[in-house]
Design a protein around this motif. Sequence first.
Motif, PDB file in Angstrom:
ATOM      1  N   THR A   9       0.833  -1.201   0.000  1.00  0.00           N
ATOM      2  CA  THR A   9       0.000   0.000   0.000  1.00  0.00           C
ATOM      3  C   THR A   9       0.871   1.256   0.000  1.00  0.00           C
ATOM      4  O   THR A   9       1.997   1.250   0.480  1.00  0.00           O
ATOM      5  N   HIS A  80       1.792  -2.950   4.533  1.00  0.00           N
ATOM      6  CA  HIS A  80       0.975  -1.734   4.676  1.00  0.00           C
ATOM      7  C   HIS A  80       1.849  -0.556   5.071  1.00  0.00           C
ATOM      8  O   HIS A  80       2.200  -0.376   6.229  1.00  0.00           O
ATOM      9  N   GLU A 123       3.258  -4.286   8.800  1.00  0.00           N
ATOM     10  CA  GLU A 123       2.831  -2.885   8.888  1.00  0.00           C
ATOM     11  C   GLU A 123       4.024  -1.982   9.139  1.00  0.00           C
ATOM     12  O   GLU A 123       4.848  -2.254  10.017  1.00  0.00           O
TER      13      GLU A 123
END
Length: 344
Positions: A9, A80, A123
């Motif tokens: 992302t 992410h 993350e």
Amino acid sequence: MTRETILITGASGFIATHVVNAFLRAGYAVRGTVRSEEKAAKVHRTFSEYSERLSFVIVPDIAQPYAFDEAVQGVVGVIHTACPFKAEVEDKERDLLQPSVLGTFNILNSIQKYAPQVRRVVETSSFAGMLDISKGNWPGHVYSEADWNPMTYAEATNANTPDIATYCAGKAMAERAAWDFMARENPPFDLVTICPPCVYGPNANATADLVKLNTSSAEIYQLMSPMSKPSDPLPPPVVWVWVDVRDVAEAHLKAFEVPEAGGQRFLVSAGNHSSQKIADILRDHVAEVQDRVPLGKPHSGMGGREVYGVDASKSEKVLGLRYHPLEETVVDAARAFLRLEQVV
């Protein structure tokens, strides 16, 4: 041969571009999310040699419900990195806290609903989520994975709280939200979080713009830009610890691949630095800018300051990271900035 696909992302970002590069070089197919077709085209040009293994999904607003429902389908892992940052905002809650926390929740929720094949989520958190701003330089303290930014939601949304402090609190809240989701939902995938401090190094993406550099890149460029001069004061860094962007990218790749990394939090950092150290490296090793760089007190290191340290040994032991030295990182960053100056 069918290659496994990884979703990354915020793929046009400074860190994310290096993460995309790391996964492409390792042989994965990469699906990136970006906010516009224009950004997708620019990132695609950056990695034209991997065009058959690189695709994009447009996600204009990561804080919107169902934002990632399409993007997660068919991938085996999710990295992410997306998290908007603005130095000054109109509404702390709307512009800083909600995008960070909701973006994290949204992607984990979409994975649980639409991507049962996902094995692991990595993350990009931040040293900001560990930093206790109220302690200042905190001499003698050594930050590690055990530390958490203690700022409350009420403190973070207080009008008197600086926006940068609210951003730091938001990073902690987003990471806590991720770990809370894992504990509450017990999904079939596991989670790893990566916590870098100031991230320096070469800008490698086609969306890089000297006028709109990310915060840490701007720290170096302001010391060597055509607008700087030897008599300028040396500003303190945002935080006193740093890491090379290429090491952060490697950390994400290893965090996905190393089985023992699952369920863990990693501080990634090469140690302490100062604006004086960066200025000295620029002046001593980048001839083109030596007449621009502020002098400060040459070769005084930390300038006599006593500041906190970091313990990144876990990242070295579990992920096998070996960190770039500051000199190499700063010189490579400066060379990239000089190339961008030629483009303008």
